[in-house]
Design a protein around this motif. Structure first.
Motif, short mmCIF file in Angstrom:
data_model
loop_
_atom_site.label_atom_id
_atom_site.label_comp_id
_atom_site.label_asym_id
_atom_site.label_seq_id
_atom_site.Cartn_x
_atom_site.Cartn_y
_atom_site.Cartn_z
N ALA A 24 0.83 -1.21 0.00
CA ALA A 24 0.00 0.00 0.00
C ALA A 24 0.86 1.26 0.00
N ASP A 25 2.11 1.15 0.45
CA ASP A 25 3.03 2.29 0.50
C ASP A 25 3.63 2.63 -0.87
N LEU A 26 3.53 1.74 -1.82
CA LEU A 26 4.22 1.91 -3.10
C LEU A 26 3.87 3.23 -3.79
N LYS A 27 2.62 3.62 -3.74
CA LYS A 27 2.19 4.87 -4.41
C LYS A 27 2.83 6.10 -3.79
N ARG A 28 3.16 6.03 -2.51
CA ARG A 28 3.74 7.19 -1.82
C ARG A 28 5.25 7.32 -2.02
N ASP A 47 4.24 -9.42 -4.56
CA ASP A 47 3.50 -10.05 -3.47
C ASP A 47 3.20 -8.97 -2.44
N VAL A 48 2.48 -9.35 -1.38
CA VAL A 48 2.13 -8.38 -0.34
C VAL A 48 3.20 -8.28 0.75
N TYR A 154 17.71 5.28 16.75
CA TYR A 154 17.43 5.83 15.42
C TYR A 154 15.94 5.77 15.13
N GLY A 155 15.44 6.83 14.52
CA GLY A 155 14.06 6.89 14.11
C GLY A 155 13.94 7.46 12.71
N LYS A 156 12.73 7.48 12.20
CA LYS A 156 12.49 8.00 10.85
C LYS A 156 12.20 9.49 10.90
N ILE A 157 12.73 10.21 9.93
CA ILE A 157 12.40 11.63 9.79
C ILE A 157 10.99 11.75 9.25
N GLU A 158 10.70 10.99 8.20
CA GLU A 158 9.37 10.97 7.60
C GLU A 158 8.92 9.52 7.60
N GLY A 159 7.92 9.20 8.40
CA GLY A 159 7.59 7.81 8.69
C GLY A 159 6.72 7.06 7.72
N LYS A 160 6.01 7.74 6.82
CA LYS A 160 5.06 7.02 5.98
C LYS A 160 5.61 6.62 4.62
#
Length: 195
Positions: A24-28, A47-48, A154-160
């Motif tokens: 579902a993230d591919l479009k972003r 695949d999913v 460590y964390g994500k700057i932009e998470g989505k």
């Protein structure tokens, strides 16, 4: 997956990633993922999810080229990967599979900072690993709760729509770099770009 080699202060990285085409993230994702797949940096999976056997098969193929001393994996992925890794010879019983804990990451942060500051990571012109690294930030442990411990993770700057998995694989492999033997020779004629 991050293959980690050390020669003195230099840390050489060979990084490979997978991308689910049904995610579902591919479009972003605002990255040239098809180009990266064409360049061999990324394997596209229709695949999913990424099956554990794909990762184990990649490691197994690299074992034909390199003497892989161990595998470091985080607790989240361990449950998914343990059986496939055991089939290629990596498990806790053989003491060549390391389960990375958040405290391990906190301990290695200063080492990774030093490696970056001294420009000792060598991974060539790898835009995928650079993209993941540039989405990573240091977060003070406990700061939000008012109990700053002085440790970092460590964390994500932009998470989505941006990922850090390739960078975190590099972190995990650095955690167990003391498992590596001292190098017996070096190759000065390999063209590399340090970043």
């Amino acid at each position: 997956v991050d293959l980690h080699f050390r020669d003195g202060d230099l840390r050489y990285k060979i990084s490979h990633s997978w991308l689910c085409l049904q995610s579902a993230d591919l479009k972003r994702l605002k990255i040239p993922w098809q180009q990266w797949a064409d360049e061999g940096r990324l394997t596209l999976v229709d695949d999913v999810e990424i099956g554990p056997e794909l990762i184990a098969n990649y490691i197994f193929e690299k074992m034909k080229l390199y003497d892989i001393k161990g595998v470091a994996v985080d607790g989240y992925r361990y449950a998914l990967l343990s059986r496939a890794l055991k089939e290629i010879g990596f498990d806790k019983e053989h003491k060549n599979l390391y389960l990375v804990r958040p405290s391990d990451i906190m301990k290695i942060v200063p080492v990774i900072d030093s490696i970056f500051v001294n420009q000792c990571f060598v991974w060539g012109d790898n835009p995928l690993l650079r993209w993941a690294t540039n989405n990573t930030k240091l977060i003070a442990s406990g700061k939000k709760q008012g109990t700053d411990t002085g440790n970092f993770y460590y964390g994500k700057i932009e998470g989505k729509s941006r990922k850090t998995d390739p960078f975190m694989a590099a972190v995990h492999s650095t955690i167990i770099e003391d498992w590596l033997d001292e190098p017996t020779s070096s190759y000065n004629d390999i063209p590399v770009i340090t970043i």
